[in-house]
Design a protein around this motif. Structure first.
Motif, mmCIF file in Angstrom:
data_model
loop_
_atom_site.group_PDB
_atom_site.id
_atom_site.type_symbol
_atom_site.label_atom_id
_atom_site.label_comp_id
_atom_site.label_asym_id
_atom_site.label_seq_id
_atom_site.Cartn_x
_atom_site.Cartn_y
_atom_site.Cartn_z
ATOM 1 N N SER A 13 44.155 86.162 42.007
ATOM 2 C CA SER A 13 43.964 84.858 41.357
ATOM 3 C C SER A 13 43.457 84.997 39.923
ATOM 4 O O SER A 13 43.721 84.135 39.076
ATOM 5 C CB SER A 13 42.994 84.008 42.176
ATOM 6 O OG SER A 13 41.720 84.624 42.253
ATOM 7 N N LYS A 18 45.913 79.242 35.680
ATOM 8 C CA LYS A 18 45.522 78.157 36.588
ATOM 9 C C LYS A 18 46.233 76.868 36.187
ATOM 10 O O LYS A 18 46.447 76.599 35.005
ATOM 11 C CB LYS A 18 44.008 77.948 36.560
ATOM 12 C CG LYS A 18 43.189 79.223 36.752
ATOM 13 C CD LYS A 18 43.453 79.863 38.085
ATOM 14 C CE LYS A 18 42.573 81.090 38.305
ATOM 15 N NZ LYS A 18 42.933 82.213 37.409
ATOM 16 N N ASP A 20 44.928 73.913 37.169
ATOM 17 C CA ASP A 20 43.849 72.942 37.010
ATOM 18 C C ASP A 20 42.607 73.708 36.580
ATOM 19 O O ASP A 20 42.198 74.667 37.245
ATOM 20 C CB ASP A 20 43.609 72.193 38.325
ATOM 21 C CG ASP A 20 42.710 70.979 38.162
ATOM 22 O OD1 ASP A 20 41.702 71.086 37.435
ATOM 23 O OD2 ASP A 20 42.999 69.935 38.780
ATOM 24 N N SER A 25 42.292 77.563 42.861
ATOM 25 C CA SER A 25 43.144 77.600 44.052
ATOM 26 C C SER A 25 44.544 77.072 43.779
ATOM 27 O O SER A 25 45.339 76.948 44.710
ATOM 28 C CB SER A 25 42.502 76.782 45.179
ATOM 29 O OG SER A 25 42.263 75.448 44.767
ATOM 30 N N SER A 26 44.867 76.799 42.534
ATOM 31 C CA SER A 26 46.199 76.343 42.154
ATOM 32 C C SER A 26 46.627 77.126 40.913
ATOM 33 O O SER A 26 45.953 77.072 39.887
ATOM 34 C CB SER A 26 46.200 74.835 41.870
ATOM 35 O OG SER A 26 47.480 74.389 41.520
ATOM 36 N N THR A 166 53.597 76.619 48.339
ATOM 37 C CA THR A 166 54.334 77.098 47.161
ATOM 38 C C THR A 166 55.199 75.960 46.642
ATOM 39 O O THR A 166 55.398 74.937 47.317
ATOM 40 C CB THR A 166 55.242 78.298 47.484
ATOM 41 O OG1 THR A 166 56.355 77.849 48.254
ATOM 42 C CG2 THR A 166 54.491 79.371 48.236
ATOM 43 N N ASN A 220 54.795 78.204 41.792
ATOM 44 C CA ASN A 220 53.371 77.864 41.910
ATOM 45 C C ASN A 220 52.873 78.161 43.316
ATOM 46 O O ASN A 220 53.614 78.051 44.304
ATOM 47 C CB ASN A 220 53.134 76.387 41.589
ATOM 48 C CG ASN A 220 53.565 76.025 40.185
ATOM 49 O OD1 ASN A 220 53.529 76.879 39.280
ATOM 50 N ND2 ASN A 220 53.974 74.780 39.978
ATOM 51 N N SER A 222 49.320 77.282 45.773
ATOM 52 C CA SER A 222 48.057 76.544 45.897
ATOM 53 C C SER A 222 47.513 76.711 47.301
ATOM 54 O O SER A 222 48.270 76.899 48.261
ATOM 55 C CB SER A 222 48.258 75.057 45.579
ATOM 56 O OG SER A 222 49.220 74.487 46.453
ATOM 57 N N LYS A 224 45.202 74.735 50.049
ATOM 58 C CA LYS A 224 44.689 73.400 50.360
ATOM 59 C C LYS A 224 44.072 73.394 51.752
ATOM 60 O O LYS A 224 44.361 74.264 52.583
ATOM 61 C CB LYS A 224 45.811 72.362 50.278
ATOM 62 C CG LYS A 224 46.476 72.273 48.902
ATOM 63 C CD LYS A 224 47.582 71.228 48.881
ATOM 64 C CE LYS A 224 48.238 71.133 47.516
ATOM 65 N NZ LYS A 224 49.302 70.100 47.463
ATOM 66 N N LEU A 230 42.928 70.330 47.402
ATOM 67 C CA LEU A 230 42.748 71.656 46.849
ATOM 68 C C LEU A 230 41.368 72.188 47.215
ATOM 69 O O LEU A 230 40.367 71.462 47.146
ATOM 70 C CB LEU A 230 42.907 71.626 45.326
ATOM 71 C CG LEU A 230 44.347 71.540 44.783
ATOM 72 C CD1 LEU A 230 44.318 71.360 43.274
ATOM 73 C CD2 LEU A 230 45.143 72.772 45.166
#
Length: 333
Positions: A13, A18, A20, A25-26, A166, A220, A222, A224, A230
């Motif tokens: 990561s 990123k 956000d 986590s995104s 994804t 992408n 993420s 959740k 998120l």
């Protein structure tokens, strides 16, 4: 289809941009080389492994359970953190703007609120705060000096599972949240205590996510929770790996060799079945009786034998007897 090629994608990561600024986590994964398919090929994707820190909180604005409403007004925001049930009860009891004594019953895992004020109040339970404390998502009035016990058990496990999403379009994953196809490639159980590492490697799962994409260069990822929020890892990084497989259609081999002629079997002409010929009935001929013995025997009497006188000698007597015997035999024949 047959497995043709496999790619392993390792993601940290901290290495990727990123999406956000508030969450790590995104993120976006950029494959500079890019992957392209031929017309007879198809992508399949699965979660290979992941190591995720349990640094998310069970009380937080990101899971919508930190706000207390009383008489339609916000009276308190619970500080974010990982609370035990006793920590939570102590905090709620100490809030001056929330005049309720909070007691936990460890036998049934429920909370009892007692109004310590001289005024009747209405608690406006939000969905998140109600689940946290075991009450229903509704408004409840508690008169002065009276108590109210939660209907359900306390639930401090605000995040049950981590879902890996994804941006790649999948065609075989369905979620009951939307009752439609979702781009989820894996689910990680939260089976560690706060501040431990969630290490997950689906060794016994052969499930692949079928992708519609024909070209993959940027996508992408993420993480959740079960409510599609998120996950806030509070700045702590994580790692995961993806297994990308290319499947190719198997060609059907067509033989160009001339087929050997099948020898024809001679036609069998059925022979005529002969009609049954009636057999002659044998006539029974009764045998005629045969007389084995003559009915009457003709006895030829011989002439009287002259018996010699006593003065005849022996020789003469013997000849006389022989002659008589011969005559009797001739009569019989």
């Amino acid at each position: 289809m047959k497995l043709y090629k496999t790619y392993k994608i390792y993601i940290r990561s901290k290495d990727v941009p990123k999406l956000d600024s508030e969450f790590n986590s995104s993120m976006t994964v950029n494959l500079k080389a890019g992957l392209n398919l031929h017309s007879d090929e198809k992508f399949r994707l699965r979660l290979g492994s992941c190591e995720v820190p349990h640094t998310f909180y069970n009380v937080s604005k990101y899971v919508s359970n930190d706000t207390i409403y009383l008489d339609d007004n916000i009276v308190q925001l619970i500080p974010e953190g990982n609370y035990s049930v006793y920590d939570l009860c102590d905090y709620l009891t100490d809030i001056s703007t929330f005049p309720y004594n909070t007691v936990y019953d460890s036998i049934n895992s429920k909370i009892t609120l007692t109004n310590t004020d001289s005024t009747t109040h209405i608690i406006n339970f939000t969905d998140g705060f109600a689940k946290l404390t075991g009450f229903k998502f509704e408004d409840r009035q508690i008169n002065a000096g009276l108590s109210l016990t939660s209907f359900n058990t306390v639930n401090l496990q605000s995040i049950h599972s981590l879902f890996i999403h994804t941006s790649l379009a999948s065609t075989n994953v369905i979620s009951t949240e939307t009752n439609s196809f979702q781009n989820i490639i894996g689910k990680v159980p939260v089976n560690r205590l706060p501040y431990e590492i969630l290490s997950y490697e689906p060794l016994y799962s052969n499930f692949d996510v079928e992708l519609d994409d024909r070209n993959i260069s940027t996508f992408n990822i993420s993480i959740k929770d079960q409510n599609s929020n998120l996950v806030q890892f509070n700045g702590v990084n994580f790692e995961l790996s993806l297994l990308l497989e290319v499947y190719k259609e198997e060609l059907q081999l067509i033989s160009t060799r001339r087929a050997e002629p099948t020898p024809s079997l001679p036609l069998t002409v059925p022979l005529p079945v002969p009609l049954p010929v009636p057999l002659p009935v044998p006539q029974v001929v009764e045998p005629k009786p045969v007389d084995l013995l003559p009915t009457s025997l003709s006895v030829i009497k011989s002439e009287p034998i002259d018996i010699p006188s006593p003065n005849m000698d022996n020789h003469e007597i013997h000849d006389a007897i022989l002659s008589a015997s011969l005559l009797d035999l001739e009569g019989l024949l």
